[in-house]
Design a protein around this motif. Sequence first.
Motif, PDB file in Angstrom:
ATOM      1  N   ILE A   1       0.870  -1.124   0.034  1.00  0.00           N
ATOM      2  CA  ILE A   1       0.002  -0.061  -0.007  1.00  0.00           C
ATOM      3  C   ILE A   1       0.925   1.251  -0.021  1.00  0.00           C
ATOM      4  O   ILE A   1       0.767   2.204  -0.798  1.00  0.00           O
ATOM      5  CB  ILE A   1      -1.014  -0.151   1.184  1.00  0.00           C
ATOM      6  CG1 ILE A   1      -2.077  -1.012   1.182  1.00  0.00           C
ATOM      7  CG2 ILE A   1      -1.578   1.399   1.177  1.00  0.00           C
ATOM      8  CD1 ILE A   1      -2.796  -1.326   2.275  1.00  0.00           C
ATOM      9  N   LYS A   2       1.787   1.409   0.831  1.00  0.00           N
ATOM     10  CA  LYS A   2       2.669   2.373   1.052  1.00  0.00           C
ATOM     11  C   LYS A   2       3.599   2.740  -0.399  1.00  0.00           C
ATOM     12  O   LYS A   2       3.623   3.785  -0.793  1.00  0.00           O
ATOM     13  CB  LYS A   2       3.673   2.349   2.148  1.00  0.00           C
ATOM     14  CG  LYS A   2       2.991   2.465   3.556  1.00  0.00           C
ATOM     15  CD  LYS A   2       4.103   2.507   4.395  1.00  0.00           C
ATOM     16  CE  LYS A   2       4.664   1.381   5.124  1.00  0.00           C
ATOM     17  NZ  LYS A   2       5.487   1.477   6.133  1.00  0.00           N
TER      18      LYS A   2
ATOM     19  N   GLN B   1       1.168   3.849  -3.238  1.00  0.00           N
ATOM     20  CA  GLN B   1       0.781   5.219  -3.012  1.00  0.00           C
ATOM     21  C   GLN B   1       1.969   6.282  -3.301  1.00  0.00           C
ATOM     22  O   GLN B   1       1.661   7.354  -3.763  1.00  0.00           O
ATOM     23  CB  GLN B   1       0.177   5.261  -1.502  1.00  0.00           C
ATOM     24  CG  GLN B   1      -0.444   6.727  -1.431  1.00  0.00           C
ATOM     25  CD  GLN B   1      -1.603   7.020  -2.236  1.00  0.00           C
ATOM     26  OE1 GLN B   1      -2.414   6.176  -2.203  1.00  0.00           O
ATOM     27  NE2 GLN B   1      -1.486   8.278  -3.077  1.00  0.00           N
ATOM     28  N   LYS B   2       3.172   5.782  -3.061  1.00  0.00           N
ATOM     29  CA  LYS B   2       4.377   6.501  -3.297  1.00  0.00           C
ATOM     30  C   LYS B   2       4.553   6.849  -4.769  1.00  0.00           C
ATOM     31  O   LYS B   2       4.567   7.806  -5.311  1.00  0.00           O
ATOM     32  CB  LYS B   2       5.728   5.916  -2.619  1.00  0.00           C
ATOM     33  CG  LYS B   2       6.743   6.612  -3.091  1.00  0.00           C
ATOM     34  CD  LYS B   2       8.043   5.915  -2.661  1.00  0.00           C
ATOM     35  CE  LYS B   2       8.505   5.083  -3.582  1.00  0.00           C
ATOM     36  NZ  LYS B   2       9.866   4.371  -3.012  1.00  0.00           N
TER      37      LYS B   2
ATOM     38  N   LEU C   1       1.934   6.472  -6.948  1.00  0.00           N
ATOM     39  CA  LEU C   1       0.888   7.123  -7.641  1.00  0.00           C
ATOM     40  C   LEU C   1       1.123   8.698  -7.113  1.00  0.00           C
ATOM     41  O   LEU C   1       0.814   9.637  -8.418  1.00  0.00           O
ATOM     42  CB  LEU C   1      -0.489   6.977  -6.922  1.00  0.00           C
ATOM     43  CG  LEU C   1      -1.497   5.938  -7.414  1.00  0.00           C
ATOM     44  CD1 LEU C   1      -2.630   5.693  -6.613  1.00  0.00           C
ATOM     45  CD2 LEU C   1      -2.320   6.398  -8.597  1.00  0.00           C
ATOM     46  N   ASN C   2       1.924   9.108  -6.367  1.00  0.00           N
ATOM     47  CA  ASN C   2       2.123  10.579  -5.919  1.00  0.00           C
ATOM     48  C   ASN C   2       3.278  10.830  -6.994  1.00  0.00           C
ATOM     49  O   ASN C   2       3.371  11.840  -7.413  1.00  0.00           O
ATOM     50  CB  ASN C   2       2.589  10.797  -4.647  1.00  0.00           C
ATOM     51  CG  ASN C   2       1.360  10.343  -3.760  1.00  0.00           C
ATOM     52  OD1 ASN C   2       0.248  10.656  -4.072  1.00  0.00           O
ATOM     53  ND2 ASN C   2       1.478  10.202  -2.504  1.00  0.00           N
TER      54      ASN C   2
ATOM     55  N   GLU D   1       2.434  11.361 -11.015  1.00  0.00           N
ATOM     56  CA  GLU D   1       1.151  12.142 -11.385  1.00  0.00           C
ATOM     57  C   GLU D   1       0.812  12.423 -12.664  1.00  0.00           C
ATOM     58  O   GLU D   1      -0.411  12.366 -13.026  1.00  0.00           O
ATOM     59  CB  GLU D   1       1.049  13.277 -10.377  1.00  0.00           C
ATOM     60  CG  GLU D   1       2.303  14.465 -10.914  1.00  0.00           C
ATOM     61  CD  GLU D   1       2.129  15.360  -9.787  1.00  0.00           C
ATOM     62  OE1 GLU D   1       2.731  16.483 -10.145  1.00  0.00           O
ATOM     63  OE2 GLU D   1       1.717  15.391  -8.538  1.00  0.00           O
TER      64      GLU D   1
ATOM     65  N   LYS E   1      -3.769   4.841 -13.347  1.00  0.00           N
ATOM     66  CA  LYS E   1      -4.125   5.454 -11.696  1.00  0.00           C
ATOM     67  C   LYS E   1      -5.065   4.697 -11.151  1.00  0.00           C
ATOM     68  O   LYS E   1      -5.026   4.213 -10.011  1.00  0.00           O
ATOM     69  CB  LYS E   1      -4.299   6.825 -12.071  1.00  0.00           C
ATOM     70  CG  LYS E   1      -3.221   7.835 -12.110  1.00  0.00           C
ATOM     71  CD  LYS E   1      -3.460   9.242 -12.005  1.00  0.00           C
ATOM     72  CE  LYS E   1      -2.503  10.283 -12.362  1.00  0.00           C
ATOM     73  NZ  LYS E   1      -3.124  11.636 -12.091  1.00  0.00           N
TER      74      LYS E   1
ATOM     75  N   LYS F   1      -5.016   2.266  -8.045  1.00  0.00           N
ATOM     76  CA  LYS F   1      -5.882   2.533  -6.904  1.00  0.00           C
ATOM     77  C   LYS F   1      -6.745   1.048  -6.594  1.00  0.00           C
ATOM     78  O   LYS F   1      -6.826   0.847  -5.392  1.00  0.00           O
ATOM     79  CB  LYS F   1      -6.908   3.679  -7.288  1.00  0.00           C
ATOM     80  CG  LYS F   1      -6.276   5.025  -7.183  1.00  0.00           C
ATOM     81  CD  LYS F   1      -7.203   5.911  -7.575  1.00  0.00           C
ATOM     82  CE  LYS F   1      -6.367   7.566  -7.714  1.00  0.00           C
ATOM     83  NZ  LYS F   1      -7.360   8.392  -8.123  1.00  0.00           N
TER      84      LYS F   1
ATOM     85  N   ILE G   1      -3.989  -1.009  -4.693  1.00  0.00           N
ATOM     86  CA  ILE G   1      -4.218  -0.395  -3.503  1.00  0.00           C
ATOM     87  C   ILE G   1      -5.330  -1.124  -2.693  1.00  0.00           C
ATOM     88  O   ILE G   1      -5.341  -1.359  -1.362  1.00  0.00           O
ATOM     89  CB  ILE G   1      -3.937   1.132  -3.190  1.00  0.00           C
ATOM     90  CG1 ILE G   1      -2.717   1.404  -3.695  1.00  0.00           C
ATOM     91  CG2 ILE G   1      -4.584   1.679  -1.698  1.00  0.00           C
ATOM     92  CD1 ILE G   1      -2.707   2.918  -3.842  1.00  0.00           C
TER      93      ILE G   1
ATOM     94  N   GLU H   1      -5.723  -3.356   1.095  1.00  0.00           N
ATOM     95  CA  GLU H   1      -6.438  -2.795   2.102  1.00  0.00           C
ATOM     96  C   GLU H   1      -7.513  -3.580   2.453  1.00  0.00           C
ATOM     97  O   GLU H   1      -7.537  -4.019   3.435  1.00  0.00           O
ATOM     98  CB  GLU H   1      -6.880  -1.550   1.789  1.00  0.00           C
ATOM     99  CG  GLU H   1      -6.060  -0.257   1.675  1.00  0.00           C
ATOM    100  CD  GLU H   1      -6.307   0.844   1.301  1.00  0.00           C
ATOM    101  OE1 GLU H   1      -5.928   2.250   1.461  1.00  0.00           O
ATOM    102  OE2 GLU H   1      -7.624   1.106   0.585  1.00  0.00           O
TER     103      GLU H   1
END
Length: 144
Positions: free
Chosen positions: A105-106, A109-110, A112-113, A116, A123, A127, A130, A134
């Motif tokens: 997950i971490k 997310q990193k 994805l950021n 961008e 994307k 998600k 992720i 989760e």
Amino acid sequence: MIEHDTIRLLRECDAGVKMGISSIEDVLDYTSNEKLKNILSEGKKEHQKLAEELQELLDKYHDDGKEPNVMAKGMSWIKTNVKLALDESDNVIADLMTDGCDMGIKSLQKYLNQYEGADEKSKTLAKRLISIEENMEKDIKEFL
């Protein structure tokens, strides 16, 4: 820029989904609780389905994807096998899997950021991965 970020994000998702499948396979045979085994099996199926979708997009960009980092995969394998050699309980499996989900997950997310500029389809896949991680983590917590 969009195509560059898209391909990089897809590669990271590809590596992540492969790592997830491999991690589940590493512990599945040790799992004794049927409910936990079902959660893991379903998670594996979801990862495999997403892997197929990722491969279709990677093929569109004529890219081979990415294998998980050799060091990370090796360390995960060692940690899993050492812990299971000492204690083959479902608690240990749940602990290993929640750690793995959290790291996935971490990382995702990193990325994805970081990427961008990736297209929305890529994307959305990131998600979804992720979300799969989760949900698995949440479902497995009862076995800790």
